[in-house]
Design a protein around this motif. Structure first.
Motif, PDB file in Angstrom:
ATOM      1  N   TYR A   2       0.841  -1.195   0.000  1.00 60.49           N
ATOM      2  CA  TYR A   2       0.000   0.000   0.000  1.00 60.49           C
ATOM      3  C   TYR A   2       0.878   1.248   0.000  1.00 60.49           C
ATOM      4  O   TYR A   2       1.935   1.283   0.646  1.00 60.49           O
ATOM      5  CB  TYR A   2      -0.884   0.001   1.239  1.00 60.49           C
ATOM      6  N   GLY A   3       0.408   2.279  -0.736  1.00 64.55           N
ATOM      7  CA  GLY A   3       1.141   3.537  -0.741  1.00 64.55           C
ATOM      8  C   GLY A   3       0.209   4.731  -0.875  1.00 64.55           C
ATOM      9  O   GLY A   3      -0.968   4.593  -1.230  1.00 64.55           O
ATOM     10  N   LYS A   4       0.743   5.898  -0.580  1.00 64.27           N
ATOM     11  CA  LYS A   4      -0.035   7.127  -0.714  1.00 64.27           C
ATOM     12  C   LYS A   4       0.881   8.205  -1.254  1.00 64.27           C
ATOM     13  O   LYS A   4       1.916   8.534  -0.642  1.00 64.27           O
ATOM     14  CB  LYS A   4      -0.607   7.539   0.639  1.00 64.27           C
ATOM     15  N   LEU A   5       0.523   8.762  -2.434  1.00 61.90           N
ATOM     16  CA  LEU A   5       1.353   9.769  -3.078  1.00 61.90           C
ATOM     17  C   LEU A   5       1.277  11.095  -2.334  1.00 61.90           C
ATOM     18  O   LEU A   5       0.415  11.303  -1.473  1.00 61.90           O
ATOM     19  CB  LEU A   5       0.924   9.949  -4.527  1.00 61.90           C
ATOM     20  N   ALA A   6       2.173  11.998  -2.709  1.00 62.90           N
ATOM     21  CA  ALA A   6       2.223  13.302  -2.049  1.00 62.90           C
ATOM     22  C   ALA A   6       0.930  14.078  -2.226  1.00 62.90           C
ATOM     23  O   ALA A   6       0.554  14.884  -1.372  1.00 62.90           O
ATOM     24  CB  ALA A   6       3.419  14.111  -2.574  1.00 62.90           C
ATOM     25  N   ASP A   7       0.222  13.828  -3.357  1.00 60.36           N
ATOM     26  CA  ASP A   7      -1.029  14.550  -3.596  1.00 60.36           C
ATOM     27  C   ASP A   7      -2.229  13.865  -2.957  1.00 60.36           C
ATOM     28  O   ASP A   7      -3.381  14.258  -3.177  1.00 60.36           O
ATOM     29  CB  ASP A   7      -1.255  14.731  -5.100  1.00 60.36           C
ATOM     30  N   GLY A   8      -2.003  12.824  -2.182  1.00 60.28           N
ATOM     31  CA  GLY A   8      -3.092  12.163  -1.473  1.00 60.28           C
ATOM     32  C   GLY A   8      -3.659  10.945  -2.164  1.00 60.28           C
ATOM     33  O   GLY A   8      -4.468  10.215  -1.579  1.00 60.28           O
ATOM     34  N   ARG A   9      -3.268  10.672  -3.406  1.00 56.62           N
ATOM     35  CA  ARG A   9      -3.796   9.498  -4.114  1.00 56.62           C
ATOM     36  C   ARG A   9      -3.243   8.217  -3.513  1.00 56.62           C
ATOM     37  O   ARG A   9      -2.050   8.117  -3.235  1.00 56.62           O
ATOM     38  CB  ARG A   9      -3.446   9.587  -5.594  1.00 56.62           C
ATOM     39  N   GLU A  10      -4.133   7.227  -3.328  1.00 61.95           N
ATOM     40  CA  GLU A  10      -3.717   5.933  -2.813  1.00 61.95           C
ATOM     41  C   GLU A  10      -3.292   5.036  -3.973  1.00 61.95           C
ATOM     42  O   GLU A  10      -3.934   5.018  -5.031  1.00 61.95           O
ATOM     43  CB  GLU A  10      -4.847   5.263  -2.035  1.00 61.95           C
ATOM     44  N   ILE A  11      -2.214   4.299  -3.784  1.00 60.76           N
ATOM     45  CA  ILE A  11      -1.698   3.439  -4.852  1.00 60.76           C
ATOM     46  C   ILE A  11      -1.370   2.064  -4.294  1.00 60.76           C
ATOM     47  O   ILE A  11      -1.204   1.890  -3.093  1.00 60.76           O
ATOM     48  CB  ILE A  11      -0.429   4.042  -5.508  1.00 60.76           C
ATOM     49  N   ALA A  12      -1.310   1.092  -5.182  1.00 55.97           N
ATOM     50  CA  ALA A  12      -0.830  -0.253  -4.856  1.00 55.97           C
ATOM     51  C   ALA A  12       0.417  -0.511  -5.696  1.00 55.97           C
ATOM     52  O   ALA A  12       0.422  -0.266  -6.897  1.00 55.97           O
ATOM     53  CB  ALA A  12      -1.897  -1.299  -5.147  1.00 55.97           C
ATOM     54  N   VAL A  13       1.471  -0.986  -5.061  1.00 57.56           N
ATOM     55  CA  VAL A  13       2.754  -1.185  -5.733  1.00 57.56           C
ATOM     56  C   VAL A  13       3.153  -2.647  -5.628  1.00 57.56           C
ATOM     57  O   VAL A  13       3.243  -3.194  -4.529  1.00 57.56           O
ATOM     58  CB  VAL A  13       3.857  -0.305  -5.097  1.00 57.56           C
ATOM     59  N   LYS A  14       3.357  -3.277  -6.773  1.00 61.96           N
ATOM     60  CA  LYS A  14       3.824  -4.664  -6.747  1.00 61.96           C
ATOM     61  C   LYS A  14       5.337  -4.675  -6.915  1.00 61.96           C
ATOM     62  O   LYS A  14       5.891  -4.045  -7.812  1.00 61.96           O
ATOM     63  CB  LYS A  14       3.170  -5.499  -7.853  1.00 61.96           C
ATOM     64  N   LEU A  15       6.007  -5.436  -6.044  1.00 62.16           N
ATOM     65  CA  LEU A  15       7.464  -5.532  -6.042  1.00 62.16           C
ATOM     66  C   LEU A  15       7.856  -6.938  -6.472  1.00 62.16           C
ATOM     67  O   LEU A  15       7.424  -7.920  -5.876  1.00 62.16           O
ATOM     68  CB  LEU A  15       7.998  -5.242  -4.634  1.00 62.16           C
ATOM     69  N   LEU A  16       8.669  -7.054  -7.513  1.00 60.63           N
ATOM     70  CA  LEU A  16       9.092  -8.356  -8.021  1.00 60.63           C
ATOM     71  C   LEU A  16       9.920  -9.082  -6.961  1.00 60.63           C
ATOM     72  O   LEU A  16      10.875  -8.534  -6.432  1.00 60.63           O
ATOM     73  CB  LEU A  16       9.925  -8.175  -9.298  1.00 60.63           C
ATOM     74  N   THR A  17       9.540 -10.319  -6.652  1.00 56.85           N
ATOM     75  CA  THR A  17      10.273 -11.098  -5.643  1.00 56.85           C
ATOM     76  C   THR A  17      10.813 -12.398  -6.201  1.00 56.85           C
ATOM     77  O   THR A  17      11.454 -13.162  -5.491  1.00 56.85           O
ATOM     78  CB  THR A  17       9.364 -11.427  -4.452  1.00 56.85           C
ATOM     79  N   ASN A  18      10.560 -12.685  -7.463  1.00 57.13           N
ATOM     80  CA  ASN A  18      11.054 -13.923  -8.069  1.00 57.13           C
ATOM     81  C   ASN A  18      11.842 -13.540  -9.313  1.00 57.13           C
ATOM     82  O   ASN A  18      11.288 -13.014 -10.276  1.00 57.13           O
ATOM     83  CB  ASN A  18       9.860 -14.818  -8.439  1.00 57.13           C
ATOM     84  N   ASP A  19      13.155 -13.797  -9.305  1.00 57.96           N
ATOM     85  CA  ASP A  19      13.995 -13.349 -10.417  1.00 57.96           C
ATOM     86  C   ASP A  19      14.177 -14.410 -11.494  1.00 57.96           C
ATOM     87  O   ASP A  19      15.077 -14.324 -12.327  1.00 57.96           O
ATOM     88  CB  ASP A  19      15.355 -12.884  -9.908  1.00 57.96           C
ATOM     89  N   SER A  20      13.328 -15.448 -11.500  1.00 56.69           N
ATOM     90  CA  SER A  20      13.389 -16.429 -12.578  1.00 56.69           C
ATOM     91  C   SER A  20      12.882 -15.806 -13.875  1.00 56.69           C
ATOM     92  O   SER A  20      12.194 -14.783 -13.859  1.00 56.69           O
ATOM     93  CB  SER A  20      12.541 -17.652 -12.225  1.00 56.69           C
ATOM     94  N   TYR A  21      13.212 -16.457 -14.999  1.00 56.66           N
ATOM     95  CA  TYR A  21      12.742 -15.931 -16.276  1.00 56.66           C
ATOM     96  C   TYR A  21      11.232 -15.864 -16.309  1.00 56.66           C
ATOM     97  O   TYR A  21      10.642 -14.875 -16.751  1.00 56.66           O
ATOM     98  CB  TYR A  21      13.265 -16.813 -17.420  1.00 56.66           C
ATOM     99  N   GLN A  22      10.616 -16.942 -15.827  1.00 54.18           N
ATOM    100  CA  GLN A  22       9.150 -16.986 -15.848  1.00 54.18           C
ATOM    101  C   GLN A  22       8.576 -15.889 -14.958  1.00 54.18           C
ATOM    102  O   GLN A  22       7.602 -15.230 -15.308  1.00 54.18           O
ATOM    103  CB  GLN A  22       8.669 -18.350 -15.351  1.00 54.18           C
TER     104      GLN A  22
END
Length: 617
Positions: free
Chosen positions: A589-609
């Motif tokens: 979960y995140g919240k930008l400086a202008d107040g907009r709420e965002i969802a951020v996906k972070l890559l956790t699997n470095d396989s090709y697939q």
């Protein structure tokens, strides 16, 4: 008898005829070690097994006979095995029920815990957990089966008995009495032992007496004859003692053992009363051992099966005015009633699930799945009788079909079976109405998607990618507003979706093509203007997008925006709050400086697939 030499490598028979076996096959985890100083130690105390000081529990699980009473004994000799001189403190439990807190205060003296419990299931678990100092460890673990009604109580289904004192009065020396003198291997401690607040305030005139004559010990509690052949007598008219009762105040099971082992003259009598400060009811009965036992050299065992006792327990046996001899006392036992915690409501189901994988270490943690702490791959609710809320069996090299037991966990919220080799179809989870997150990706599942998945009212995520599923996606599932990944299968849209899915795909394709064409034209115009009139100003594509918005009012008017990593870190507070996860990344979960709420996906699997799937998203 079950006698485990914890940390020991060999099986052997000790000097009194007890057969000891290694504990290696009855516990999950831990490391064996030898004590640095082993001089004059009994062999079973020369080794121990210790465990990490973490949030897990470590259990020994033994087979028992249901509806049978057992004595369970665990001993702990620290011996500075870790060369740290940090005295350990940790919790001990019987199944889900807290039993005792083991506190080591002397490196060279073993701490011994005993309990008597009625087995309610085919197995009995003894677990170590929650170390507050040092590391949890154990030296020996013993199980002794009782016969018949030995130690029967009216409350044994709700309470077990935790030993506080078992004393052999008048003992010859400091040595305890146990097997083979006691066929049940109860350990009767000598009253000659000296330790803090143990049998102090002894009355003047207390003397020891013994006999070699046989003593009839009855057929009920059956104390050893060797114990009943010794006693103390109050030659001045009273027997006084004070001792601290471990685990008290509380409700107690307490019994005194008497036998007349002196040959009294015909005109001599021995009558006395029990006196406990603040408890006048104890003083009403009068004890006449020879009369109560119906003869000399016979056992008389009065007691209380449920009585409240303090931590500091003082008592006196005082002769009556018409008695010519002072009181006598051969032995005593005091236990505390410990309420049995019933454990998780899903315990039987989870035990059946774990039994499917007897060769997998993760499935052999033992004990209750939730109490006193949950298994490492399970999360439970916090209620008194917990429910299993989450199961994570990801990447555990599991084969075969998805276990049926999982469909019986009605409180289950999250199920993660990804990264295994499960085969066959997806079972019916309609009984798990609370399911929100289902991860079945990267297996070998086949067949059709069950329509029941679309009927789960709380479903938020369904990941089934990279299996061998086929057929149509259930219409109820296609209408749900969930995160749904079904790539890498042979699945088709709902069978009646030509008026919905196909049209949506066509409309999206047309709109996309028009947008792409418009952006391309805009780029050409900008490039043409640049060639015509050089400028140092940066070209921004936001304006054409907003103009397009006037033509396509239903299309989003904002352009793509490239964020700096620092902006993302600030918005998510350095990825502090996790709100979900996919097959190849965690969502924050995140919240930008202008107040907009965002969802951020972070890559956790470095396989090709993993990278490919991530880029597709």
């Amino acid at each position: 008898f079950i006698s485990l030499d914890c940390g020991g490598a060999d099986d052997y028979t000790d000097g009194i005829g007890i057969q000891w076996t290694s504990d290696a096959k009855l516990v999950f985890g831990g490391q064996a070690t030898n004590l640095p100083v082993q001089n004059q130690l009994q062999k079973q105390y020369s080794t121990l097994r210790y465990f990490p000081a973490d949030t897990s529990k470590y259990c020994y699980t033994m087979n028992v006979r249901t509806r049978t009473r057992y004595l369970v004994r665990a001993s702990f000799l620290y011996g500075n095995f870790d060369n740290s001189n940090v005295y350990p403190k940790f919790d001990l439990s019987l199944g889900a029920t807290p039993w005792s807190t083991v506190i080591i205060d002397d490196a060279d003296t073993p701490v011994v815990e005993e309990a008597i419990i009625l087995a309610a299931a085919p197995t009995l678990s003894v677990c170590l957990s929650n170390a507050s100092t040092g590391q949890p460890f154990i030296s020996t673990l013993e199980l002794r089966q009782f016969n018949g009604s030995l130690y029967y109580t009216d409350y044994e289904a709700q309470f077990f008995l935790a030993l506080s004192a078992r004393i052999n009065f008048g003992a010859d020396g400091n040595k305890s009495v146990r097997y083979p003198d006691d066929p049940f291997d109860r350990i009767w401690e000598s009253d000659s032992l000296r330790r803090a607040n143990y049998l102090v305030d002894v009355a003047p005139g207390t003397e020891r007496i013994t006999t070699t004559k046989p003593v009839f010990v009855g057929t009920e509690l059956e104390p050893p004859e060797k114990v009943m052949q010794t006693a103390v007598v109050g030659q001045n008219g009273s027997l006084n003692y004070r001792l601290d009762l471990e685990g008290f105040p509380g409700n107690a099971w307490a019994v005194s053992y008497f036998a007349e082992i002196e040959d009294l003259a015909p005109d001599e009598t021995r009558k006395f009363k029990l006196v406990v400060p603040g408890m006048p009811l104890f003083s009403k009965p009068t004890v006449d051992v020879e009369e109560n036992a119906q003869g000399k050299y016979r056992l008389y065992q009065p007691g209380y099966t449920n009585v409240t006792l303090p931590f500091v327990f003082s008592f006196e046996f005082k002769k009556t005015n018409d008695s010519s001899k002072g009181p006598i006392l051969n032995a005593m036992e005091i236990y505390k009633h410990v309420q049995i915690t019933m454990g998780s409501q899903d315990a039987n189901t989870m035990s059946s699930l774990a039994s499917r994988y007897p060769q997998a270490g993760w499935a052999q943690e033992g004990g209750d799945p939730c109490l006193p702490v949950s298994w490492t791959w399970v999360q439970c609710s916090s209620e008194a009788a917990p429910r299993v809320l989450s199961i994570t069996m990801s990447e555990k090299n599991i084969t075969g079909s998805i276990p049926e037991e999982l469909t019986k966990l009605s409180a289950l919220v999250e199920l993660r079976l990804d990264g295994n080799s499960f085969s066959g179809g997806i079972p019916d989870f309609s009984g798990c109405r609370n399911l929100q997150y289902i991860h079945l990706e990267n297996n070998q599942l086949n067949g059709a998607l069950p329509s029941s998945l679309g009927e789960l009212p709380n479903l938020k995520e369904l990941y089934i990618q990279n299996n061998r599923l086929s057929g149509h996606i259930p219409r109820a599932l296609s209408k749900k507003s969930i995160i749904f990944n079904s790539s890498g299968n042979n699945l088709q849209g709902p069978s009646d979706s030509i008026s919905h899915g196909t049209i949506i795909i066509i409309v999206c394709a047309v709109v996309g093509a028009i947008l792409l064409l418009a952006v391309a034209i805009g780029c050409c115009l900008c490039t043409h203007k640049r060639k015509k009139k050089p400028s140092r100003e940066t070209v921004v594509l936001a304006a054409p997008a907003k103009k397009l918005g006037s033509y396509f009012s239903e299309v989003a008017t904002e352009t793509a925006h490239r964020f700096a990593l620092s902006e993302i870190e600030d918005a998510t507070d350095k990825f502090e709050r996790r709100i979900g996860s996919g097959g190849f990344g965690i969502v924050y979960y995140g919240k930008l400086a202008d107040g907009r709420e965002i969802a951020v996906k972070l890559l956790t699997n470095d396989s090709y697939q993993g990278i490919r799937e991530f880029l597709n998203e």
